[in-house]
Design an enzyme around this catalytic site. Structure first.
Site, PDB file in Angstrom:
ATOM      1  N   GLY A   1      12.382  -7.740   7.516  1.00 62.44           N
ATOM      2  CA  GLY A   1      12.140  -8.750   8.551  1.00 62.44           C
ATOM      3  C   GLY A   1      12.654  -8.291   9.906  1.00 62.44           C
TER       4      GLY A   1
ATOM      5  N   GLY B   1      11.846  -9.998  13.347  1.00 63.67           N
ATOM      6  CA  GLY B   1      12.184 -11.408  13.552  1.00 63.67           C
ATOM      7  C   GLY B   1      13.281 -11.579  14.580  1.00 63.67           C
TER       8      GLY B   1
ATOM      9  N   ASP C   1       9.076  -4.389   8.206  1.00 65.58           N
ATOM     10  CA  ASP C   1       8.542  -5.742   8.385  1.00 65.58           C
ATOM     11  C   ASP C   1       7.157  -5.774   7.758  1.00 65.58           C
ATOM     12  OD1 ASP C   1       9.466  -8.173  10.504  1.00 65.58           O
ATOM     13  OD2 ASP C   1       7.379  -8.225   9.826  1.00 65.58           O
ATOM     14  N   ILE C   2       6.716  -6.967   7.434  1.00 65.15           N
ATOM     15  CA  ILE C   2       5.371  -7.077   6.840  1.00 65.15           C
ATOM     16  C   ILE C   2       4.318  -6.852   7.913  1.00 65.15           C
ATOM     17  CG2 ILE C   2       5.088  -9.564   7.232  1.00 65.15           C
ATOM     18  CD1 ILE C   2       4.025  -9.661   4.268  1.00 65.15           C
TER      19      ILE C   2
ATOM     20  N   ASP D   1       6.293  -5.339   2.301  1.00 67.33           N
ATOM     21  CA  ASP D   1       6.285  -6.722   1.819  1.00 67.33           C
ATOM     22  C   ASP D   1       7.363  -6.821   0.751  1.00 67.33           C
ATOM     23  OD1 ASP D   1       3.736  -9.049   0.583  1.00 67.33           O
ATOM     24  OD2 ASP D   1       5.924  -9.066   0.433  1.00 67.33           O
TER      25      ASP D   1
ATOM     26  N   TYR E   1      13.358 -25.105   3.156  1.00 63.62           N
ATOM     27  CA  TYR E   1      14.186 -24.040   3.764  1.00 63.62           C
ATOM     28  C   TYR E   1      15.612 -24.123   3.217  1.00 63.62           C
ATOM     29  CZ  TYR E   1      16.500 -21.372   7.506  1.00 63.62           C
ATOM     30  OH  TYR E   1      17.241 -20.463   8.219  1.00 63.62           O
TER      31      TYR E   1
END
Ligand code: VAH
Length: 319
Positions: free
Chosen positions: A8, A11, A34-35, A53, A142
């Site tokens: 990630g 992000g 990261d994807i 992923d 979440y």
């Protein structure tokens, strides 16, 4: 020397953590992933990047082995508001990704950093100076993934000896990455709006008090907990870390000291208001201070000044 994988990496946290880790450990020792495919400049300077992923175990294992990784900072996840729109996807990404990172860590003896959140608390949690150990019954997907993540990391440490560690972040404020679907992202959007338009429409009520932290402090907390003496850690995977708390109205007042006449109106988003109302007003972070020396460096005044200076430079192309 550490060999690090950051998932990630594009992000909000990763955009500042990757450059900080590369400055500290050397660019070649920090693999960003990261994807999404990146433009090189998005993560500050050169260094290895992988499209990855985290829910694909074989892909993850191959990257960890090929780069001889010994530490994974696992940041890939959906944030609170997006997770509430797509709860099934959020479970798959947030828990499926973490489970596979822990499985790879178990097989390859990697250490793992997991970012929990004040979202791991719920309506039944004491709201003021929320204790390190307390009721955790979140009512958002979440929050469910954050509590579950804390417990899964504890389990992988106790059952398999994986060196798992983590902190509970408050809302994070950064000038580097754009807001990414979080409930606390009003505190990022407001700075962009103040500089560009001198006015902002806030999606949370003016009196919504939330714990917040400037990203440089969040990066220091991330590195600090991973470098701590393991023998001194009682709470491995979910240290409360705090720096400041404020309401949208108080933040607007502070910005107005720098941008006179800055105007804010309020159009409450009921979904994100409901999420924010279920979270603490302030955290007790004494365990982090005692067990690994956590101390924040930014408060509302210094964060606001630095955020406006750096974001202005970035938006005008001088930064
Ligand atoms: C969110 N920024 O709003 C994240 C964070 C405490 C909030 O976890 O979802």
């Amino acid at each position: 020397m550490k060999r690090i994988l950051v998932t990630g990496a594009l992000g909000q946290i990763g955009s500042e953590l990757v450059p900080a880790l590369r400055r500290k450990y050397g660019s070649d020792n920090v693999v960003a992933s990261d994807i999404r495919v990146i433009r090189r400049e998005q993560i500050g300077g050169d260094g290895p990047f992988e499209v990855l992923d985290c829910t694909h175990l074989r892909e993850l294992l191959e990257v960890v082995r090929r780069h001889h990784i010994d530490t994974v900072f696992h940041l890939a996840a959906l944030l609170s508001a997006v997770a509430e729109e797509k709860p099934q996807v959020a479970w798959g990404v947030n828990m499926g990704g973490l489970y596979r990172v822990l499985e790879v860590a178990r097989q390859t003896r990697c250490a793992v950093f997991f970012p929990s959140s004040i979202g791991a608390f719920g309506p039944g949690t004491p709201k003021d100076l929320t204790p390190q150990d307390t009721v955790q019954r979140p009512n958002t997907m979440y929050g469910v993934t954050k509590v579950s993540g804390e417990l899964l990391c504890d389990y992988y440490h106790q059952r398999f000896g994986v060196d798992t560690r983590g902190v509970r972040f408050p809302g994070l404020i950064s000038y580097v990455a754009p807001p990414g679907g979080g409930t606390t992202d009003y505190a990022v959007e407001i700075f962009h709006a103040a500089i560009r338009h001198q006015r902002y429409t806030c999606f949370l009520d003016r009196d919504t008090c939330l714990d917040m932290m400037y990203m440089p402090d969040a990066v220091r907390a991330t590195v600090g907990v991973m470098e701590a003496d393991a023998t001194k850690l009682e709470h491995r995977n979910a240290f409360n870390v705090a720096a400041m708390n404020f309401t949208p109205e108080r933040l607007a007042e502070e910005i107005r000291l720098h941008i006179p006449g800055f105007a804010v109106d309020y159009q409450v988003d009921p979904v994100r208001q409901s999420i924010a109302d279920s979270w603490p007003n302030s955290l007790d972070d004494s365990a982090a201070r005692e067990e690994w020396g956590w101390v924040p460096e930014y408060d509302l005044e210094t964060m606001t000044r630095d955020m406006l200076e750096k974001l202005r430079a970035k938006l005008t192309g001088d930064g």
